[in-house]
Enzyme design. Structure first.
Site, PDB file in Angstrom:
ATOM      1  N   GLY A   9       0.813  -1.216   0.000  1.00  0.00           N
ATOM      2  CA  GLY A   9       0.000   0.000   0.000  1.00  0.00           C
ATOM      3  C   GLY A   9       0.844   1.263   0.000  1.00  0.00           C
ATOM      4  O   GLY A   9       2.020   1.269  -0.396  1.00  0.00           O
ATOM      5  N   HIS A 204      -9.526   9.382  16.837  1.00  0.00           N
ATOM      6  CA  HIS A 204     -10.347   8.956  15.691  1.00  0.00           C
ATOM      7  C   HIS A 204     -11.705   8.398  16.120  1.00  0.00           C
ATOM      8  O   HIS A 204     -12.748   8.907  15.687  1.00  0.00           O
ATOM      9  CB  HIS A 204      -9.571   7.977  14.810  1.00  0.00           C
ATOM     10  N   ARG A 316     -10.867   3.191   8.506  1.00  0.00           N
ATOM     11  CA  ARG A 316      -9.860   2.766   9.502  1.00  0.00           C
ATOM     12  C   ARG A 316     -10.004   3.492  10.837  1.00  0.00           C
ATOM     13  O   ARG A 316      -9.561   2.979  11.857  1.00  0.00           O
ATOM     14  CB  ARG A 316      -8.450   3.005   8.942  1.00  0.00           C
TER      15      ARG A 316
HETATM   16  P1  NAI Z   1      -2.929   0.729   2.553  1.00  0.00           P
HETATM   17  O1  NAI Z   1      -4.381   0.526   2.651  1.00  0.00           O
HETATM   18  O2  NAI Z   1      -2.422   1.583   1.443  1.00  0.00           O
HETATM   19  O3  NAI Z   1      -2.194  -0.681   2.457  1.00  0.00           O
HETATM   20  C1  NAI Z   1      -2.860  -1.852   2.524  1.00  0.00           C
HETATM   21  C2  NAI Z   1      -1.909  -2.975   2.075  1.00  0.00           C
HETATM   22  O4  NAI Z   1      -1.767  -3.879   3.137  1.00  0.00           O
HETATM   23  C3  NAI Z   1      -2.496  -3.755   0.921  1.00  0.00           C
HETATM   24  O5  NAI Z   1      -2.161  -3.143  -0.296  1.00  0.00           O
HETATM   25  C4  NAI Z   1      -1.831  -5.098   1.122  1.00  0.00           C
HETATM   26  O6  NAI Z   1      -0.558  -5.120   0.522  1.00  0.00           O
HETATM   27  C5  NAI Z   1      -1.660  -5.183   2.611  1.00  0.00           C
HETATM   28  N1  NAI Z   1      -2.728  -6.023   3.205  1.00  0.00           N
HETATM   29  C6  NAI Z   1      -3.958  -5.632   3.567  1.00  0.00           C
HETATM   30  N2  NAI Z   1      -4.657  -6.691   4.044  1.00  0.00           N
HETATM   31  C7  NAI Z   1      -3.829  -7.746   3.985  1.00  0.00           C
HETATM   32  C8  NAI Z   1      -3.963  -9.109   4.337  1.00  0.00           C
HETATM   33  N3  NAI Z   1      -5.100  -9.588   4.842  1.00  0.00           N
HETATM   34  N4  NAI Z   1      -2.931  -9.915   4.133  1.00  0.00           N
HETATM   35  C9  NAI Z   1      -1.764  -9.441   3.622  1.00  0.00           C
HETATM   36  N5  NAI Z   1      -1.573  -8.165   3.272  1.00  0.00           N
HETATM   37  C10 NAI Z   1      -2.594  -7.320   3.450  1.00  0.00           C
HETATM   38  O7  NAI Z   1      -2.427   1.279   3.948  1.00  0.00           O
HETATM   39  P2  NAI Z   1      -1.260   2.325   4.190  1.00  0.00           P
HETATM   40  O8  NAI Z   1      -1.725   3.697   3.849  1.00  0.00           O
HETATM   41  O9  NAI Z   1      -0.011   1.803   3.555  1.00  0.00           O
HETATM   42  O10 NAI Z   1      -1.142   2.290   5.776  1.00  0.00           O
HETATM   43  C11 NAI Z   1      -0.414   1.297   6.472  1.00  0.00           C
HETATM   44  C12 NAI Z   1      -0.586   1.612   7.929  1.00  0.00           C
HETATM   45  O11 NAI Z   1      -0.095   2.939   8.186  1.00  0.00           O
HETATM   46  C13 NAI Z   1      -2.039   1.622   8.412  1.00  0.00           C
HETATM   47  O12 NAI Z   1      -2.076   1.181   9.733  1.00  0.00           O
HETATM   48  C14 NAI Z   1      -2.423   3.099   8.364  1.00  0.00           C
HETATM   49  O13 NAI Z   1      -3.485   3.409   9.250  1.00  0.00           O
HETATM   50  C15 NAI Z   1      -1.104   3.723   8.815  1.00  0.00           C
HETATM   51  N6  NAI Z   1      -0.931   5.118   8.428  1.00  0.00           N
HETATM   52  C16 NAI Z   1      -0.916   5.465   7.114  1.00  0.00           C
HETATM   53  C17 NAI Z   1      -0.719   6.772   6.764  1.00  0.00           C
HETATM   54  C18 NAI Z   1      -0.633   7.192   5.341  1.00  0.00           C
HETATM   55  O14 NAI Z   1      -0.445   8.395   5.079  1.00  0.00           O
HETATM   56  N7  NAI Z   1      -0.755   6.294   4.382  1.00  0.00           N
HETATM   57  C19 NAI Z   1      -0.515   7.835   7.775  1.00  0.00           C
HETATM   58  C20 NAI Z   1      -0.536   7.353   9.145  1.00  0.00           C
HETATM   59  C21 NAI Z   1      -0.738   6.035   9.435  1.00  0.00           C
END
Ligand code: NAI
Length: 394
Positions: A9, A204, A316
């Site tokens: 992601g 949140h 989320r």
């Molecule tokens: P995202 O939604 O972009 O990434 C999700 C990814 O996680 C999917 O693409 C997949 O590769 C993996 N995934 C999801 N479910 C899965 C499963 N069941 N099995 C295996 N892989 C799985 O999330 P993002 O934005 O990368 O965020 C990651 C963490 O960081 C989250 O906890 C989010 O709340 C936190 N976060 C993100 C921010 C941002 O700006 N993107 C800012 C602050 C916190």
């Protein structure tokens, strides 16, 4: 150093791009989903690189390998970074465990609640040989621009707390990772401290509750402002939730004289600590949110329906922050015998929104506890055993 990034992601794109520009780092990406691995491979084959757009310019990196096969990509990793939502930590750790090498550092960005308990249980017999750590939050706000090809970093946090298991490794891990990530990582005493210090677990779900607990089901013409929509009532909810965490902190510090929970700040202090120059008016908790430039214009999560927009209760802000963070803190409070009436009110509402059940008649014994990070779910039945586990080998 061999680095393995897990996930596909926003966070994984940012990490893979930023780290693979650096000499001496061999960056691999593990994607559990075959389709995501295929898209990453296509992107890298097409443009030979992963582009990271930062406010100060562009960086171009290239991971050396991308795979959906744990047996192929996990062996040899010195540093494993779980760039995943908390609900994926366990499943991905389980896939990797047989292939992890001894002394690997395995960390989650962000850790959310009780990441240590989740990781130790999932790693099983391998746990004593592996070092676990977590960051309090993801250091960047980032969004994929083109999947497998480019990502935009919107902002970088000035300081991020890091904790580890064993706890005494945190300074070493923080010192190693800070220059790699380009972020000032601050070691804190334990992952228990990181669990209780998480402010997203209050902000949140607390704001979602304040905005929508009386929602009449009618679609909105436009999404309400999230932080700037905080009224005195919602500010009161947030204050009470924060007060309950402080009560828990003081209870634990009184019982365990060696336990350092100084990183567990009350919400008002945390806001002023984190956003000093962004807050125009810090006279109250409400004004510290509503006059905070970093929060300006951000809207509540909504989804489109016929006739307008309705709150997205599976966003989320609830689906991750409640089961994997607030429930963990609530579970610690239950073990400590510290009442949390305000947190309970928010959890009761949120679990209804999610169609899940954690709290039943004031006790964490709902049928979905297994899909949470409550310490009870990992077999902890006393506060002594939980707190002692933060400093004892398994
Ligand atoms: P995202 O939604 O972009 O990434 C999700 C990814 O996680 C999917 O693409 C997949 O590769 C993996 N995934 C999801 N479910 C899965 C499963 N069941 N099995 C295996 N892989 C799985 O999330 P993002 O934005 O990368 O965020 C990651 C963490 O960081 C989250 O906890 C989010 O709340 C936190 N976060 C993100 C921010 C941002 O700006 N993107 C800012 C602050 C916190």
């Amino acid at each position: 150093m061999n680095i393995l990034i897990c996930g596909g992601g926003n966070a994984a794109h940012a990490l893979a791009g930023l780290l693979s520009t650096q000499e001496d780092l061999r960056v691999r990406v593990y994607l559990s989903f075959e389709d995501e691995a295929r898209q990453w491979k296509e992107g890298l084959a097409e443009q030979k690189s992963l582009h990271v757009h930062l406010p100060q310019g562009e960086l171009v990196g290239r991971p050396v390998q991308v795979s959906s096969q744990a047996a192929e990509i996990v062996p040899g990793a010195d540093l494993v970074l779980l760039a995943l939502p908390a609900f994926a930590h366990e499943v991905v750790l389980r896939q990797m465990t047989p292939h992890l090498q001894p002394a690997a550092w395995v960390g989650a960005l962000p850790a959310r609640g009780c990441f240590d308990l989740c990781a130790l249980q999932t790693l099983g017999e391998k746990a004593p040989a592996v070092n676990i750590f977590g960051l309090q939050t993801l250091p960047w706000a980032c969004r994929i621009e083109r999947y497998g090809r480019s990502v935009r970093v919107l902002g970088t946090k000035a300081k991020v707390d890091l904790a580890s298991w064993p706890a005494e490794l945190a300074p070493q891990i923080a010192a190693t990772l800070s220059p790699l990530l380009g972020v000032n990582l601050q070691p804190v005493s334990s992952l228990l401290s990181l669990t209780l210090a998480g402010t997203g677990q209050l902000i949140h779900p607390g704001i979602m509750y304040g905005l929508f607990h009386n929602w009449d089901g009618q679609p909105y013409a436009q999404a309400p402002l999230f932080y700037q929509g905080i009224d005195p009532y919602t500010a009161g909810i947030l204050q009470s939730m924060s007060d309950e965490v402080q009560e828990l902190r003081h209870n634990l510090e009184a019982r365990f004289s060696w336990l350092d929970l100084t990183a567990v700040r009350n919400l008002y202090d945390w806001l002023r600590f984190s956003y000093t120059s962004d807050i125009a008016d810090d006279t109250t908790l409400q004004s510290a949110f509503t006059s905070n430039r970093s929060y300006a214009g951000l809207q509540a999560p909504m989804r489109s329906v016929d006739g307008g927009l309705v709150p997205d209760f599976h966003a989320r802000y609830i689906s991750e922050d409640v089961p994997y963070a607030l429930i963990a803190t609530r579970g610690i409070a239950e073990l400590a015998g510290v009442p949390t009436p305000q947190i309970d009110q928010v959890i009761r509402w949120a679990q209804g929104c999610l169609g899940q059940e954690f709290l039943v008649s004031g006790v964490l014994r709902g049928q979905d506890l297994g899909a949470s990070r409550a310490p009870q779910r990992y077999g902890y039945q006393s506060i002594n055993s939980l707190v002692e586990s933060t400093r004892m080998p398994v």
